[in-house]
Motif scaffolding. Structure first.
Motif, short mmCIF file in Angstrom:
data_model
loop_
_atom_site.label_atom_id
_atom_site.label_comp_id
_atom_site.label_asym_id
_atom_site.label_seq_id
_atom_site.Cartn_x
_atom_site.Cartn_y
_atom_site.Cartn_z
N SER A 12 0.94 -1.07 -0.03
CA SER A 12 -0.05 0.13 -0.06
C SER A 12 0.97 1.27 0.00
O SER A 12 1.65 1.57 0.99
N ALA A 13 0.86 1.93 -0.98
CA ALA A 13 1.58 3.07 -1.35
C ALA A 13 1.41 4.41 -0.23
O ALA A 13 0.10 4.48 0.10
N THR A 14 2.19 4.80 0.46
CA THR A 14 2.05 5.96 1.41
C THR A 14 2.22 7.19 0.76
O THR A 14 1.59 8.20 1.32
N ASN A 15 2.93 7.32 -0.35
CA ASN A 15 2.51 8.70 -1.26
C ASN A 15 3.13 8.23 -2.74
O ASN A 15 3.50 7.12 -3.08
N PHE A 16 2.63 9.06 -3.75
CA PHE A 16 2.76 8.92 -5.16
C PHE A 16 3.84 9.85 -5.74
O PHE A 16 3.79 11.06 -5.11
N ILE A 17 4.48 9.61 -6.88
CA ILE A 17 5.12 10.59 -7.51
C ILE A 17 4.17 11.46 -8.19
O ILE A 17 3.28 10.89 -8.97
N GLU A 18 4.31 12.75 -8.04
CA GLU A 18 3.46 13.66 -8.30
C GLU A 18 3.66 13.86 -9.83
O GLU A 18 4.62 13.85 -10.44
N ASN A 19 2.40 14.16 -10.61
CA ASN A 19 2.35 14.45 -12.04
C ASN A 19 2.62 13.21 -13.08
O ASN A 19 2.81 13.55 -14.06
N GLU A 20 2.44 12.19 -12.25
CA GLU A 20 2.66 10.97 -13.27
C GLU A 20 1.23 10.59 -13.55
O GLU A 20 0.31 10.23 -12.96
N GLN A 21 1.12 10.85 -14.98
CA GLN A 21 -0.05 10.51 -15.76
C GLN A 21 -0.36 8.98 -15.97
O GLN A 21 0.50 8.36 -16.36
N MET A 22 -1.74 8.82 -15.88
CA MET A 22 -2.29 7.49 -16.24
C MET A 22 -3.36 7.71 -17.39
O MET A 22 -4.03 8.85 -17.12
N THR A 23 -3.35 7.06 -18.46
CA THR A 23 -4.26 7.28 -19.57
C THR A 23 -5.70 6.19 -19.57
O THR A 23 -5.54 5.31 -18.51
N GLU A 24 -6.47 6.53 -20.09
CA GLU A 24 -7.72 5.72 -20.13
C GLU A 24 -7.20 4.17 -20.53
O GLU A 24 -7.94 3.27 -20.31
N GLU A 25 -6.46 4.18 -21.51
CA GLU A 25 -5.99 2.84 -21.83
C GLU A 25 -5.35 2.13 -20.91
O GLU A 25 -5.43 0.99 -20.74
N ASP A 26 -4.43 2.74 -20.02
CA ASP A 26 -3.78 2.16 -18.83
C ASP A 26 -4.94 1.61 -17.86
O ASP A 26 -4.73 0.58 -17.35
N PHE A 27 -6.04 2.26 -17.54
CA PHE A 27 -6.94 1.84 -16.59
C PHE A 27 -7.87 0.74 -17.47
O PHE A 27 -8.28 -0.32 -16.75
N LYS A 28 -8.00 0.94 -18.76
CA LYS A 28 -8.82 -0.15 -19.58
C LYS A 28 -8.09 -1.49 -19.18
O LYS A 28 -8.59 -2.61 -19.17
N ASN A 29 -6.67 -1.45 -19.44
CA ASN A 29 -6.08 -2.71 -19.57
C ASN A 29 -6.13 -3.43 -18.03
O ASN A 29 -6.23 -4.62 -17.97
N ILE A 30 -6.11 -2.58 -16.94
CA ILE A 30 -6.27 -2.90 -15.65
C ILE A 30 -7.74 -3.51 -15.59
O ILE A 30 -7.65 -4.54 -14.84
N PHE A 31 -8.67 -3.12 -16.06
CA PHE A 31 -10.05 -3.45 -15.89
C PHE A 31 -10.35 -4.67 -16.81
O PHE A 31 -10.91 -5.61 -16.38
N GLU A 32 -9.43 -4.77 -17.68
CA GLU A 32 -9.67 -6.03 -18.54
C GLU A 32 -9.36 -7.36 -17.73
O GLU A 32 -9.96 -8.48 -17.86
N LEU A 33 -8.33 -7.16 -16.93
CA LEU A 33 -8.04 -8.40 -15.98
C LEU A 33 -9.10 -8.47 -14.87
O LEU A 33 -9.48 -9.57 -14.39
N THR A 34 -9.45 -7.16 -14.18
CA THR A 34 -10.30 -7.14 -13.14
C THR A 34 -11.67 -7.51 -13.19
O THR A 34 -12.24 -8.13 -12.44
N LYS A 35 -12.09 -7.26 -14.56
CA LYS A 35 -13.57 -8.02 -14.73
C LYS A 35 -13.56 -9.35 -14.67
O LYS A 35 -14.80 -9.93 -14.59
#
Length: 210
Positions: A12-35
């Protein structure tokens, strides 16, 4: 990495690198497994609201007692249980294609519909049990989301969701969706982090009784 390495590398991350962007494609890849997560009767109770817009993310931060990791995260994911998943028209959307493709015959389909209707009616008569079912199924789904995120190189932190009614109004979340938890996601600032103490297996597992 193999599954054992994946599990051991997820923190569990305590903090994140600021200004690191995620695209909709990044999320879609994650959700293709999550589903692929299991759910009761395959009714797929879990919905997600993904928030990456900076101003909207800051509003979530305000509603979450200004927890800083929300500011630095690439996105905030609201995990929600869908109460409409037990409504028979929604059930039919999942099972009718199976009948059409002859993966279920008419008798099996009718028996399955009758079984699920009894399950659905029972939950409708007991709101407490319905909420528990939503939490159970959403929790399973959320864990697979976090493992899938790690598979694609992203870090996460599960968090309590605060001020639900204000959040609901802010993002026009419909009444049939019940926020269960929140997950921040991005790239962790920590490269190596010692894992917190875990109880030995013998302290939390019993076999065949107590």
């Amino acid at each position: 990495m193999n599954f054992e390495e994946l599990v051991k590398s997820r923190h569990s991350a305590t903090n994140f690198i600021e200004n690191e962007q995620m695209t909709e494609e990044d999320f879609k890849n994650i959700f293709e497994l999550t589903k692929l997560a299991p759910s009761a009767y395959n009714l797929q109770f879990t919905n997600y609201l993904v928030i990456t817009d900076l101003e909207k993310k800051e509003r979530v931060k305000e509603l979450s007692y200004n927890q800083y990791k929300i500011h630095t995260a690439s996105g905030v994911v609201i995990v929600m249980g869908n109460k409409n998943s037990i409504e028979m028209p929604e059930v039919e959307k999942i099972y009718s294609p199976l009948k059409m493709l002859k993966m279920m015959d008419e008798v099996e389909y009718d028996m399955t519909m009758e079984l699920i209707k009894g399950y659905s009616d029972g939950l409708k008569d007991n709101p407490h049990e319905l909420n528990l079912e939503l939490m159970r199924n959403a929790g399973i789904h959320a864990m697979l989301f976090m493992m899938s995120a790690k598979h694609y190189g992203f870090d996460t932190c599960p968090m309590h969701v605060h001020n639900v009614e204000e959040l609901r109004k802010e993002f026009n979340i419909p009444d049939h969706l019940e926020p269960v938890m929140m997950i921040t996601i991005g790239k962790s600032v920590e490269k190596v982090r010692a894992r917190g103490y875990r109880k030995p297996v013998g302290e939390f597992v019993n076999f065949n009784g107590y």
